[in-house]
Design a protein around this motif. Structure first.
Motif, PDB file in Angstrom:
ATOM      1  N   GLU A  52       0.829  -1.216   0.000  1.00  0.00           N
ATOM      2  CA  GLU A  52       0.000   0.000   0.000  1.00  0.00           C
ATOM      3  C   GLU A  52       0.860   1.261   0.000  1.00  0.00           C
ATOM      4  OE1 GLU A  52      -2.489  -0.295   3.419  1.00  0.00           O
ATOM      5  OE2 GLU A  52      -3.669  -1.954   2.598  1.00  0.00           O
ATOM      6  N   LEU A  53       1.921   1.251   0.796  1.00  0.00           N
ATOM      7  CA  LEU A  53       2.787   2.426   0.887  1.00  0.00           C
ATOM      8  C   LEU A  53       3.551   2.655  -0.422  1.00  0.00           C
ATOM      9  CD1 LEU A  53       4.099   1.952   4.533  1.00  0.00           C
ATOM     10  CD2 LEU A  53       2.358   3.561   3.739  1.00  0.00           C
ATOM     11  N   ARG A  54       3.968   1.577  -1.059  1.00  0.00           N
ATOM     12  CA  ARG A  54       4.642   1.715  -2.369  1.00  0.00           C
ATOM     13  C   ARG A  54       3.686   2.275  -3.417  1.00  0.00           C
ATOM     14  NH1 ARG A  54       8.000  -3.833  -2.606  1.00  0.00           N
ATOM     15  NH2 ARG A  54       9.803  -3.115  -1.439  1.00  0.00           N
ATOM     16  N   ASP A  55       2.432   1.799  -3.363  1.00  0.00           N
ATOM     17  CA  ASP A  55       1.433   2.311  -4.311  1.00  0.00           C
ATOM     18  C   ASP A  55       1.198   3.804  -4.127  1.00  0.00           C
ATOM     19  OD1 ASP A  55       1.173  -0.214  -5.371  1.00  0.00           O
ATOM     20  OD2 ASP A  55      -0.690  -0.688  -4.294  1.00  0.00           O
ATOM     21  N   LYS A  56       1.367   4.275  -2.897  1.00  0.00           N
ATOM     22  CA  LYS A  56       1.212   5.705  -2.618  1.00  0.00           C
ATOM     23  C   LYS A  56       2.445   6.497  -3.032  1.00  0.00           C
ATOM     24  CE  LYS A  56      -1.939   5.301   1.301  1.00  0.00           C
ATOM     25  NZ  LYS A  56      -2.110   5.557   2.741  1.00  0.00           N
ATOM     26  N   GLY A  57       3.517   5.784  -3.400  1.00  0.00           N
ATOM     27  CA  GLY A  57       4.724   6.462  -3.863  1.00  0.00           C
ATOM     28  C   GLY A  57       5.722   6.794  -2.775  1.00  0.00           C
ATOM     29  N   LEU A  58       5.603   6.211  -1.603  1.00  0.00           N
ATOM     30  CA  LEU A  58       6.552   6.489  -0.529  1.00  0.00           C
ATOM     31  C   LEU A  58       7.881   5.801  -0.797  1.00  0.00           C
ATOM     32  CD1 LEU A  58       3.689   6.895   1.001  1.00  0.00           C
ATOM     33  CD2 LEU A  58       5.141   6.823   2.992  1.00  0.00           C
ATOM     34  N   GLY A  59       8.956   6.405  -0.311  1.00  0.00           N
ATOM     35  CA  GLY A  59      10.299   5.859  -0.469  1.00  0.00           C
ATOM     36  C   GLY A  59      10.646   4.872   0.632  1.00  0.00           C
ATOM     37  N   ALA A  60      11.839   4.344   0.539  1.00  0.00           N
ATOM     38  CA  ALA A  60      12.294   3.308   1.475  1.00  0.00           C
ATOM     39  C   ALA A  60      12.338   3.811   2.920  1.00  0.00           C
ATOM     40  CB  ALA A  60      13.663   2.789   1.053  1.00  0.00           C
ATOM     41  N   ARG A  61      12.823   5.030   3.122  1.00  0.00           N
ATOM     42  CA  ARG A  61      12.908   5.557   4.498  1.00  0.00           C
ATOM     43  C   ARG A  61      11.533   5.758   5.110  1.00  0.00           C
ATOM     44  NH1 ARG A  61      17.682  10.089   4.780  1.00  0.00           N
ATOM     45  NH2 ARG A  61      19.411   8.601   4.658  1.00  0.00           N
ATOM     46  N   ALA A  62      10.609   6.265   4.325  1.00  0.00           N
ATOM     47  CA  ALA A  62       9.250   6.481   4.831  1.00  0.00           C
ATOM     48  C   ALA A  62       8.581   5.139   5.141  1.00  0.00           C
ATOM     49  CB  ALA A  62       8.423   7.251   3.810  1.00  0.00           C
ATOM     50  N   ILE A  63       8.792   4.157   4.291  1.00  0.00           N
ATOM     51  CA  ILE A  63       8.213   2.824   4.527  1.00  0.00           C
ATOM     52  C   ILE A  63       8.819   2.215   5.783  1.00  0.00           C
ATOM     53  CG2 ILE A  63       8.098   0.468   3.629  1.00  0.00           C
ATOM     54  CD1 ILE A  63       7.812   1.702   0.824  1.00  0.00           C
ATOM     55  N   ARG A  64      10.128   2.376   5.942  1.00  0.00           N
ATOM     56  CA  ARG A  64      10.791   1.836   7.140  1.00  0.00           C
ATOM     57  C   ARG A  64      10.213   2.465   8.406  1.00  0.00           C
ATOM     58  NH1 ARG A  64      16.646   2.727   6.478  1.00  0.00           N
ATOM     59  NH2 ARG A  64      16.187   4.827   7.182  1.00  0.00           N
ATOM     60  N   GLY A  65       9.994   3.766   8.379  1.00  0.00           N
ATOM     61  CA  GLY A  65       9.410   4.437   9.539  1.00  0.00           C
ATOM     62  C   GLY A  65       8.001   3.955   9.833  1.00  0.00           C
ATOM     63  N   LYS A  66       7.211   3.770   8.790  1.00  0.00           N
ATOM     64  CA  LYS A  66       5.838   3.265   8.981  1.00  0.00           C
ATOM     65  C   LYS A  66       5.850   1.843   9.531  1.00  0.00           C
ATOM     66  CE  LYS A  66       3.439   6.715   7.180  1.00  0.00           C
ATOM     67  NZ  LYS A  66       2.432   7.481   7.851  1.00  0.00           N
ATOM     68  N   LEU A  67       6.783   1.015   9.050  1.00  0.00           N
ATOM     69  CA  LEU A  67       6.878  -0.362   9.553  1.00  0.00           C
ATOM     70  C   LEU A  67       7.246  -0.375  11.035  1.00  0.00           C
ATOM     71  CD1 LEU A  67       8.609  -2.241   6.609  1.00  0.00           C
ATOM     72  CD2 LEU A  67       6.274  -2.546   7.439  1.00  0.00           C
ATOM     73  N   ARG A  68       8.168   0.490  11.408  1.00  0.00           N
ATOM     74  CA  ARG A  68       8.538   0.570  12.834  1.00  0.00           C
ATOM     75  C   ARG A  68       7.341   0.973  13.682  1.00  0.00           C
ATOM     76  NH1 ARG A  68      14.266   3.699  12.236  1.00  0.00           N
ATOM     77  NH2 ARG A  68      15.531   1.874  11.773  1.00  0.00           N
ATOM     78  N   SER A  69       6.624   1.973  13.218  1.00  0.00           N
ATOM     79  CA  SER A  69       5.434   2.422  13.953  1.00  0.00           C
ATOM     80  C   SER A  69       4.406   1.301  14.067  1.00  0.00           C
ATOM     81  CB  SER A  69       4.795   3.622  13.264  1.00  0.00           C
ATOM     82  OG  SER A  69       5.674   4.704  13.257  1.00  0.00           O
ATOM     83  N   GLU A  70       4.214   0.587  12.987  1.00  0.00           N
ATOM     84  CA  GLU A  70       3.240  -0.504  12.980  1.00  0.00           C
ATOM     85  C   GLU A  70       3.662  -1.622  13.930  1.00  0.00           C
ATOM     86  OE1 GLU A  70      -0.327  -2.241  12.039  1.00  0.00           O
ATOM     87  OE2 GLU A  70       0.396  -0.230  11.565  1.00  0.00           O
ATOM     88  N   LEU A  71       4.943  -1.952  13.939  1.00  0.00           N
ATOM     89  CA  LEU A  71       5.426  -3.001  14.856  1.00  0.00           C
ATOM     90  C   LEU A  71       5.278  -2.569  16.315  1.00  0.00           C
ATOM     91  CD1 LEU A  71       8.553  -4.303  12.954  1.00  0.00           C
ATOM     92  CD2 LEU A  71       6.468  -5.584  13.486  1.00  0.00           C
ATOM     93  N   ARG A  72       5.526  -1.294  16.595  1.00  0.00           N
ATOM     94  CA  ARG A  72       5.314  -0.805  17.968  1.00  0.00           C
ATOM     95  C   ARG A  72       3.840  -0.929  18.356  1.00  0.00           C
ATOM     96  NH1 ARG A  72       8.428   3.699  16.224  1.00  0.00           N
ATOM     97  NH2 ARG A  72      10.602   3.356  16.772  1.00  0.00           N
ATOM     98  N   GLU A  73       2.967  -0.590  17.429  1.00  0.00           N
ATOM     99  CA  GLU A  73       1.533  -0.674  17.694  1.00  0.00           C
ATOM    100  C   GLU A  73       1.098  -2.121  17.925  1.00  0.00           C
ATOM    101  OE1 GLU A  73      -2.032   0.330  18.748  1.00  0.00           O
ATOM    102  OE2 GLU A  73      -0.455   1.794  18.346  1.00  0.00           O
ATOM    103  N   VAL A  74       1.632  -3.034  17.145  1.00  0.00           N
ATOM    104  CA  VAL A  74       1.319  -4.457  17.335  1.00  0.00           C
ATOM    105  C   VAL A  74       1.801  -4.908  18.711  1.00  0.00           C
ATOM    106  CG1 VAL A  74       1.899  -6.795  16.563  1.00  0.00           C
ATOM    107  CG2 VAL A  74       1.264  -5.055  14.898  1.00  0.00           C
ATOM    108  N   GLY A  75       2.991  -4.471  19.104  1.00  0.00           N
ATOM    109  CA  GLY A  75       3.515  -4.821  20.429  1.00  0.00           C
ATOM    110  C   GLY A  75       2.623  -4.307  21.542  1.00  0.00           C
ATOM    111  N   ARG A  76       2.174  -3.062  21.411  1.00  0.00           N
ATOM    112  CA  ARG A  76       1.259  -2.504  22.428  1.00  0.00           C
ATOM    113  C   ARG A  76      -0.044  -3.290  22.475  1.00  0.00           C
ATOM    114  NH1 ARG A  76       2.316   2.431  19.769  1.00  0.00           N
ATOM    115  NH2 ARG A  76       4.210   3.311  20.603  1.00  0.00           N
ATOM    116  N   GLN A  77      -0.542  -3.652  21.298  1.00  0.00           N
ATOM    117  CA  GLN A  77      -1.798  -4.399  21.219  1.00  0.00           C
ATOM    118  C   GLN A  77      -1.652  -5.758  21.912  1.00  0.00           C
ATOM    119  OE1 GLN A  77      -2.994  -5.182  17.207  1.00  0.00           O
ATOM    120  NE2 GLN A  77      -4.837  -6.248  17.800  1.00  0.00           N
ATOM    121  N   VAL A  78      -0.571  -6.455  21.640  1.00  0.00           N
ATOM    122  CA  VAL A  78      -0.355  -7.772  22.233  1.00  0.00           C
ATOM    123  C   VAL A  78      -0.225  -7.660  23.751  1.00  0.00           C
ATOM    124  CG1 VAL A  78       1.285  -9.688  22.415  1.00  0.00           C
ATOM    125  CG2 VAL A  78       0.621  -8.825  20.171  1.00  0.00           C
TER     126      VAL A  78
END
Length: 95
Positions: A52-78
């Motif tokens: 989804e992020l690639r389709d929006k045209g985001l670069g590697a650094r932006a995708i990496r930041g979003k992945l980190r945020s998502e993993l933190r959110e998953v950790g909080r959820q668990v």
């Protein structure tokens, strides 16, 4: 000062105490998050997010930041779900 030699029984008892101390509890999130089902759902979720992020045209650094945020959110959820003992209302990965 010289230490006295331990008997075999004392050494065995000390070893058993040490093993009990480091044994994770059954409700430990680590026991849940290192299972094939959870990891498969997480991998699928993150792969979808990257696409989804690639389709929006985001670069590697932006995708990496979003992945980190998502993993933190998953950790909080668990962690939150293990505290309450049940999945949250929006739980996608831990159901």
């Amino acid at each position: 000062m010289k230490q006295r030699a331990r008997t075999a029984a004392e050494a065995r008892h000390r070893h058993q105490r040490r093993r009990q101390r480091h044994r994770p509890e059954p409700s430990d999130p680590h026991n849940y998050t290192h299972r094939r089902e959870f990891l498969k759902r997480l991998d699928d979720h993150l792969a979808t997010l990257v696409a989804e992020l690639r389709d929006k045209g985001l670069g590697a650094r932006a995708i990496r930041g979003k992945l980190r945020s998502e993993l933190r959110e998953v950790g909080r959820q668990v962690l939150g779900e293990h505290k309450t003992g049940q999945p949250g209302p929006n739980a996608a990965l831990t159901k």
